[in-house]
Design an enzyme around this catalytic site. Structure first.
Site, mmCIF file in Angstrom:
data_model
loop_
_atom_site.group_PDB
_atom_site.id
_atom_site.type_symbol
_atom_site.label_atom_id
_atom_site.label_comp_id
_atom_site.label_asym_id
_atom_site.label_seq_id
_atom_site.Cartn_x
_atom_site.Cartn_y
_atom_site.Cartn_z
ATOM 1 N N SER A 149 -26.452 18.844 -24.545
ATOM 2 C CA SER A 149 -26.267 17.446 -24.137
ATOM 3 C C SER A 149 -27.635 16.753 -24.028
ATOM 4 O O SER A 149 -27.791 15.607 -24.451
ATOM 5 C CB SER A 149 -25.576 17.373 -22.776
ATOM 6 O OG SER A 149 -24.182 17.453 -22.922
ATOM 7 N N LYS A 155 -22.316 15.258 -11.020
ATOM 8 C CA LYS A 155 -20.987 15.652 -11.512
ATOM 9 C C LYS A 155 -19.974 14.610 -11.063
ATOM 10 O O LYS A 155 -20.205 13.924 -10.071
ATOM 11 C CB LYS A 155 -20.609 17.021 -10.922
ATOM 12 C CG LYS A 155 -19.515 17.732 -11.668
ATOM 13 C CD LYS A 155 -20.066 18.519 -12.840
ATOM 14 C CE LYS A 155 -18.994 19.195 -13.639
ATOM 15 N NZ LYS A 155 -19.547 20.230 -14.533
ATOM 16 N N ASP A 173 -16.055 18.054 -19.075
ATOM 17 C CA ASP A 173 -15.845 19.291 -18.303
ATOM 18 C C ASP A 173 -14.337 19.552 -18.458
ATOM 19 O O ASP A 173 -13.734 19.085 -19.445
ATOM 20 C CB ASP A 173 -16.261 19.092 -16.831
ATOM 21 C CG ASP A 173 -16.263 20.395 -16.036
ATOM 22 O OD1 ASP A 173 -17.239 21.164 -16.141
ATOM 23 O OD2 ASP A 173 -15.286 20.680 -15.310
ATOM 24 N N ASN A 186 -12.592 24.403 -24.264
ATOM 25 C CA ASN A 186 -13.822 24.254 -25.028
ATOM 26 C C ASN A 186 -14.731 25.491 -24.909
ATOM 27 O O ASN A 186 -15.182 26.038 -25.920
ATOM 28 C CB ASN A 186 -14.565 22.992 -24.554
ATOM 29 C CG ASN A 186 -15.928 22.873 -25.188
ATOM 30 O OD1 ASN A 186 -16.936 23.228 -24.586
ATOM 31 N ND2 ASN A 186 -15.963 22.421 -26.425
ATOM 32 N N GLN A 208 -25.324 22.113 -10.771
ATOM 33 C CA GLN A 208 -25.905 21.438 -11.938
ATOM 34 C C GLN A 208 -27.417 21.180 -11.747
ATOM 35 O O GLN A 208 -28.165 21.202 -12.724
ATOM 36 C CB GLN A 208 -25.151 20.116 -12.152
ATOM 37 C CG GLN A 208 -25.148 19.608 -13.575
ATOM 38 C CD GLN A 208 -24.148 20.303 -14.487
ATOM 39 O OE1 GLN A 208 -23.015 20.508 -14.109
ATOM 40 N NE2 GLN A 208 -24.569 20.661 -15.681
HETATM 41 N N1 LIG Z 1 -17.506 21.969 -21.369
HETATM 42 C C1 LIG Z 1 -18.721 22.367 -21.099
HETATM 43 O O1 LIG Z 1 -19.670 22.090 -21.845
HETATM 44 C C2 LIG Z 1 -19.004 23.201 -19.905
HETATM 45 C C3 LIG Z 1 -17.985 23.683 -19.111
HETATM 46 N N2 LIG Z 1 -18.279 24.551 -18.089
HETATM 47 C C4 LIG Z 1 -17.239 25.120 -17.261
HETATM 48 O O2 LIG Z 1 -16.395 25.943 -18.060
HETATM 49 C C5 LIG Z 1 -15.070 25.985 -17.517
HETATM 50 C C6 LIG Z 1 -14.084 25.576 -18.595
HETATM 51 O O3 LIG Z 1 -14.372 24.234 -19.017
HETATM 52 P P1 LIG Z 1 -13.935 23.659 -20.417
HETATM 53 O O4 LIG Z 1 -13.706 24.755 -21.366
HETATM 54 O O5 LIG Z 1 -14.893 22.589 -20.748
HETATM 55 O O6 LIG Z 1 -12.573 22.937 -20.030
HETATM 56 P P2 LIG Z 1 -11.255 22.772 -20.892
HETATM 57 O O7 LIG Z 1 -10.467 21.717 -20.206
HETATM 58 O O8 LIG Z 1 -11.581 22.607 -22.327
HETATM 59 O O9 LIG Z 1 -10.569 24.179 -20.706
HETATM 60 C C7 LIG Z 1 -10.270 24.695 -19.455
HETATM 61 C C8 LIG Z 1 -9.470 25.955 -19.623
HETATM 62 O O10 LIG Z 1 -9.264 26.578 -18.371
HETATM 63 C C9 LIG Z 1 -7.888 26.675 -18.094
HETATM 64 N N3 LIG Z 1 -7.718 26.385 -16.679
HETATM 65 C C10 LIG Z 1 -7.969 25.238 -16.019
HETATM 66 N N4 LIG Z 1 -7.671 25.359 -14.728
HETATM 67 C C11 LIG Z 1 -7.214 26.592 -14.573
HETATM 68 C C12 LIG Z 1 -6.735 27.311 -13.466
HETATM 69 N N5 LIG Z 1 -6.640 26.764 -12.251
HETATM 70 N N6 LIG Z 1 -6.385 28.600 -13.677
HETATM 71 C C13 LIG Z 1 -6.491 29.162 -14.912
HETATM 72 N N7 LIG Z 1 -6.914 28.513 -15.991
HETATM 73 C C14 LIG Z 1 -7.278 27.265 -15.813
HETATM 74 C C15 LIG Z 1 -7.231 25.621 -18.942
HETATM 75 O O11 LIG Z 1 -5.895 25.926 -19.219
HETATM 76 C C16 LIG Z 1 -8.104 25.680 -20.185
HETATM 77 O O12 LIG Z 1 -7.751 26.729 -21.021
HETATM 78 C C17 LIG Z 1 -15.119 25.088 -16.285
HETATM 79 O O13 LIG Z 1 -15.440 25.876 -15.166
HETATM 80 C C18 LIG Z 1 -16.283 24.151 -16.589
HETATM 81 O O14 LIG Z 1 -16.841 23.603 -15.414
HETATM 82 C C19 LIG Z 1 -19.563 24.964 -17.859
HETATM 83 C C20 LIG Z 1 -20.600 24.499 -18.604
HETATM 84 C C21 LIG Z 1 -20.407 23.507 -19.624
HETATM 85 O O1 LIG Z 2 -23.105 18.408 -20.859
HETATM 86 C C1 LIG Z 2 -23.178 18.020 -19.722
HETATM 87 O O2 LIG Z 2 -23.842 17.060 -19.344
HETATM 88 C C2 LIG Z 2 -22.411 18.674 -18.605
HETATM 89 C C3 LIG Z 2 -21.980 20.070 -18.828
HETATM 90 C C4 LIG Z 2 -21.363 20.541 -17.565
HETATM 91 O O3 LIG Z 2 -20.552 19.842 -16.972
HETATM 92 C C5 LIG Z 2 -21.749 21.806 -16.988
HETATM 93 O O4 LIG Z 2 -22.814 22.314 -17.334
HETATM 94 O O5 LIG Z 2 -21.032 22.323 -16.129
#
Ligand SMILES: NC(=O)C1=CN([C@@H]2O[C@H](COP(=O)(O)OP(=O)(O)OC[C@H]3O[C@@H](n4cnc5c(N)ncnc54)[C@H](O)[C@@H]3O)[C@@H](O)[C@H]2O)C=CC1
Ligand SMILES: O=C(O)CCC(=O)C(=O)O
Length: 445
Positions: free
Chosen positions: A377, A125, A165, A240, A110
């Site tokens: 953000s 984080k 996250d 997401n 990050q």
């Molecule tokens: N939400 C955000 O704005 C950001 C998220 N990320 C990263 O993106 C990735 C997804 O995050 P989000 O979509 O926010 O979370 P979320 O909770 O909305 O979705 C996560 C997805 O990944 C799947 N998942 C979780 N653990 C898993 C595993 N062990 N094996 C296979 N699938 C798995 C879940 O079933 C779900 O579909 C993470 O690595 C997170 O750190 C990165 C930048 C920003």
């Molecule tokens: O929006 C934020 O502050 C965090 C997003 C995040 O967790 C990421 O970039 O992996």
């Protein structure tokens, strides 16, 4: 370079068992070795020794009562990694796999990601090993309230600004914000981002990471005289990031044929119906296997790894760390993948990344390609400071500019140091320099 290797070895020795943290330190430090060589002041000022050590690690007990009246206890974490260029900023993850190593790897990433956005945010984080799966709304609320009761002592709009996250979306941010407001007796809106639109959230934050990924990938493809139109795309996850990556990829004319959750993946050769995915994941909070009820011609397969055996032109891992290992990378390349864009954090293992680069696959690394979420953000924080909100189009246009700048700065930095086309090296260098220079300006702190 000997100095860099010495620091990597020391991190491994000083943080035993923290494999995810070791991997990201190795990736970043190896990439920036040429910069350190060119700038002896970084070594003289022990910048690497300092940057790999979090400014503060907070670990705490999170007790809560479940619907049966039983007391449950989880571990809570917040790693405040680096505040050289702004308040600590980064999401909160709720997932049973969460441990200190994972939070430190995410916090370290990050620092450089946030620097790349060009906005004034440091790196942090947090999270918990709490498993939101199968919990009632009331259980989620009680957990969030307990988590925030401790966290509230350590955060603030000028100190540390958490967000979502894995496992933390609008519902959880709402409960966390409510408890913070109650404890502090102040409407300090900028203390959390990803808030609901009715209480100072930003338009386009929900879409930002997925959309930003596609904006970045579009630049990378355009430089190679390619585009997404008519391409077959595989996107892992269905949360997401994945949801809005699918939406934008489809808008750019790609055919997205697969997505997944932690149980398995779906393959829809005619192209995924995103409304069905949104209904399952955003409304019903159910498993992706439900998809085939609405689309009987699609297939559901148990397990996550199989998704990378589907033939595609572009792969966008948007689920979690380590999901593409060397074996999956080889299968993807054999099947003709020509571009990979990381929506998740560190979804490709280090050997998988090396393999993609060796095979001249266009590769968009996480800290550059998924920076759109944290960038918006930071725009939410700006709007909160102004007590004003921009339209969707205004935020989206700023997001497009930010992703373009990240792409151009990473490309330029790679070229300047003799690694033309290597966005892993380029993004690490571009992100590192600004933070390192600020640390020098601040003296030994
Ligand atoms: N939400 C955000 O704005 C950001 C998220 N990320 C990263 O993106 C990735 C997804 O995050 P989000 O979509 O926010 O979370 P979320 O909770 O909305 O979705 C996560 C997805 O990944 C799947 N998942 C979780 N653990 C898993 C595993 N062990 N094996 C296979 N699938 C798995 C879940 O079933 C779900 O579909 C993470 O690595 C997170 O750190 C990165 C930048 C920003
Ligand atoms: O929006 C934020 O502050 C965090 C997003 C995040 O967790 C990421 O970039 O992996």
């Amino acid at each position: 370079m000997m100095y860099v290797q010495k620091i990597i070895d020391k991190v491994i020795a000083d943080n035993p068992g923290e494999e995810e943290f070791h991997a990201t330190v190795k990736e970043v430090l190896t990439s920036i070795a040429p910069v350190v060589e060119k700038h002896p002041e970084y070594q003289e000022q022990a910048i690497l020794e300092r940057i790999v050590e979090p400014e503060r690690v907070i670990m705490f007990r999170v007790p809560w009562v479940d619907d049966q009246g039983k007391v449950q206890v989880n571990k809570g974490y917040r790693v405040q990694f680096n505040s050289a260029i702004g308040p600590y900023k980064g999401g909160l993850r709720l997932h049973p796999s969460v441990n200190l190593s994972i939070i430190k790897f995410l916090g370290f990433e990050q620092i450089f990601k946030n620097s790349l956005t060009g906005l004034p945010i440091g790196g942090g984080k947090g999270g918990s090993n709490f498993d939101p799966k199968g919990k009632s709304d009331n259980e989620i609320m009680r957990f969030c309230q307990s988590f925030m009761t401790e966290l509230s002592r350590h955060i603030g709009q000028d100190t540390d600004v958490p967000a979502g996250d894995i496992g933390v979306g609008g519902r959880e941010i709402g409960y966390l914000f409510g408890q913070y407001k109650r404890i502090r007796n102040a409407y300090e809106a900028g203390v959390l981002t990803g808030k609901g639109l009715g209480y100072w959230g930003s338009l386009a934050r929900k879409e930002a990471t997925g959309y930003g990924l596609l904006y970045f990938v579009r630049h990378m493809l355009a430089d190679a005289n390619e585009s997404l139109a008519g391409k077959t795309v595989v996107i892992s996850g269905s949360g997401n990031v994945a949801t809005y990556a699918i939406e934008k990829a489809q808008e750019f004319g790609a055919k997205v044929v697969a997505c997944s959750d932690s149980n398995g993946y779906i393959y829809d050769k005619d192209g995924i119906d995103l409304d069905v995915v949104k209904e399952i994941k955003e409304v019903k909070r159910a498993r992706i296997s439900e998809y085939i009820k609405a689309r009987p011609n699609a297939e559901y397969h148990e397990g996550c790894k199989g998704i990378w055996t589907i033939k595609c032109d572009v792969a966008l891992p948007c689920a979690t760390q380590g999901e593409i290992d060397l074996e999956s990378a080889k299968v993807l390349v054999e099947n003709g993948v020509f571009a990979v864009g990381e929506g998740a954090n560190m979804p490709s293992t280090l050997d998988a990344i090396d393999y993609f680069l060796e095979k001249d696959v266009l590769f968009a690394p996480a800290k550059a390609a998924n920076a759109g979420g944290v960038a918006v953000s930071a725009l939410e924080m700006s709007q909160n400071s102004m007590r004003y909100s921009w339209t969707f189009e205004e935020v989206d246009n700023k997001l497009k500019d930010i992703m373009k700048n990240i792409y151009e700065n990473s490309t330029k930095a790679a070229e300047e140091y003799g690694f033309k086309g290597n966005l892993v090296v380029g993004s690490n260098i571009a992100g590192f320099k600004k933070v390192a220079d600020a640390m020098i300006a601040h003296g030994v702190v």
